[in-house]
Write a protein that holds these residues in place. Sequence first.
Motif, PDB file in Angstrom:
ATOM      1  N   ASP A 277       9.194   7.750  -3.251  1.00 42.80           N
ATOM      2  CA  ASP A 277       8.327   8.630  -4.029  1.00 42.80           C
ATOM      3  C   ASP A 277       7.814   9.751  -3.122  1.00 42.80           C
ATOM      4  OD1 ASP A 277       6.430   9.876  -5.563  1.00 42.80           O
ATOM      5  OD2 ASP A 277       5.410   8.038  -6.181  1.00 42.80           O
TER       6      ASP A 277
ATOM      7  N   SER B 260       1.011  10.902   0.853  1.00 40.41           N
ATOM      8  CA  SER B 260      -0.124  11.747   0.468  1.00 40.41           C
ATOM      9  C   SER B 260      -1.030  12.176   1.624  1.00 40.41           C
ATOM     10  CB  SER B 260      -0.961  11.066  -0.615  1.00 40.41           C
ATOM     11  OG  SER B 260      -1.500   9.852  -0.156  1.00 40.41           O
TER      12      SER B 260
ATOM     13  N   ARG C  41       6.025  12.409  -4.207  1.00 36.05           N
ATOM     14  CA  ARG C  41       4.944  13.159  -4.838  1.00 36.05           C
ATOM     15  C   ARG C  41       3.831  13.509  -3.862  1.00 36.05           C
ATOM     16  NH1 ARG C  41       3.415   9.473  -9.855  1.00 36.05           N
ATOM     17  NH2 ARG C  41       3.901   7.888  -8.264  1.00 36.05           N
ATOM     18  N   GLY C  42       3.718  12.765  -2.788  1.00 32.62           N
ATOM     19  CA  GLY C  42       2.695  13.034  -1.792  1.00 32.62           C
ATOM     20  C   GLY C  42       2.841  14.383  -1.116  1.00 32.62           C
TER      21      GLY C  42
ATOM     22  N   VAL D 239      10.202   4.892   1.794  1.00 35.73           N
ATOM     23  CA  VAL D 239       9.757   6.004   0.953  1.00 35.73           C
ATOM     24  C   VAL D 239      10.825   6.334  -0.091  1.00 35.73           C
ATOM     25  CG1 VAL D 239       9.108   8.432   0.899  1.00 35.73           C
ATOM     26  CG2 VAL D 239       8.314   6.981   2.769  1.00 35.73           C
TER      27      VAL D 239
ATOM     28  N   GLU E 289       0.769   2.767   7.417  1.00 35.25           N
ATOM     29  CA  GLU E 289       0.307   3.968   6.717  1.00 35.25           C
ATOM     30  C   GLU E 289       0.227   5.106   7.733  1.00 35.25           C
ATOM     31  OE1 GLU E 289      -2.846   4.976   7.721  1.00 35.25           O
ATOM     32  OE2 GLU E 289      -3.128   3.184   8.933  1.00 35.25           O
TER      33      GLU E 289
ATOM     34  N   SER F 290       4.881   3.862   2.772  1.00 41.31           N
ATOM     35  CA  SER F 290       5.521   4.426   1.582  1.00 41.31           C
ATOM     36  C   SER F 290       4.748   5.597   0.987  1.00 41.31           C
ATOM     37  CB  SER F 290       5.682   3.339   0.508  1.00 41.31           C
ATOM     38  OG  SER F 290       4.418   2.809   0.141  1.00 41.31           O
ATOM     39  N   ASP F 291       3.530   5.832   1.452  1.00 39.94           N
ATOM     40  CA  ASP F 291       2.665   6.861   0.875  1.00 39.94           C
ATOM     41  C   ASP F 291       2.637   8.110   1.750  1.00 39.94           C
ATOM     42  OD1 ASP F 291       0.771   8.307  -0.477  1.00 39.94           O
ATOM     43  OD2 ASP F 291      -0.926   7.027   0.098  1.00 39.94           O
TER      44      ASP F 291
ATOM     45  N   THR G  42      -2.323   7.619   7.730  1.00 40.03           N
ATOM     46  CA  THR G  42      -3.609   8.309   7.641  1.00 40.03           C
ATOM     47  C   THR G  42      -4.052   8.856   8.989  1.00 40.03           C
ATOM     48  OG1 THR G  42      -4.744   6.175   7.886  1.00 40.03           O
ATOM     49  CG2 THR G  42      -4.405   7.005   5.642  1.00 40.03           C
TER      50      THR G  42
END
Length: 246
Positions: free
Chosen positions: A91, A70, A93-94, A89, A45, A67-68, A47
Amino acid sequence: MWRNVFTFPNLEELTLHSPSHEQLQAIAELAVLRRLRITHARPKEITFISPLSQIEELVLEYVSGFSDLSPLRSLPRLKSLHIENLRKVTDFRGLSGLACLRYLQIDGTLDWKQPIADFEFLRGLPNLEVLSFGQIINKTPYPALLPALALKKLKRLKLTWNMLAAEEYALLEVGLHDVEGANWGPYTRFEYSPGEEWFEFTGKGAGRAKCGHANAEHKCAEYTVKYEKMKAEAERTISNSQLANQ
C-alpha cells in the motif's frame, strides 16, 4: 563507537548499511540532514524519519519489516525518493501528500517483484516530474494507471514494455502522449546479440516475433491492429473519467 557518527550537528548526508535499531532511532538527532540512504534494515516502523524536516533525498533499499509509509509525509522538503525491495509494503497511499516530490522510483528485483496494491497515491503528488517503475506487480484491474494522468507536471516516465498489461501501456500512451518515455508503440525491435533481433510486443506476456522470420511481418501487423484498438478504448476510458469528474 557508532554513536560518534551522530555527534556532527551539521551532517547533511548519511548512508547506513545494515544499521541497528539504536542507530536508526538516533537519526532523529541529525536536524540538518538532507540526504539519507538506508539499506538492508528491518525496522518495524519508520517513524524515526519523521523529525528529519530538512530531508530532500531519501533512499530505502531492502528495508523490510514495516508496511506503513505515512511517516514520509512528515518530510516537507522531500524532492527525491527511491524505494527498492520493501518486502512488506504493498500500500503506497502513505506517499500521497508529498507536495514537493519531483522524482519517484519504485523498484523490485529480478527475483522479487514489488507489489503495488493500486496507483491512487499518484494523485497526491502534484509536482512529480519523473516517475520510474522497475520490476513491479500491479494488483489492480484496468484502468489501474488512470491516476497517473493526474500528474500534470510529469516530464519523464521510466517503464519497460513488459511489466503491465498491454491495455495499461495504451492508456498511458494516450493520456501522457507528451511525456518522454510514454510512447512504446505496439512493438519494439531489440538486438539481444549480433544477428539475433526480435520484435517485442508491448505488454506483459504479449509475445514476440523473431526478425526475419517468415511470419514476423504478419504478426507485427496483427498486433498493431490490436494495440490501436486498445488505444481507442483508452480514449473512451479517459473521456468517461473526465466526464465523471466534472
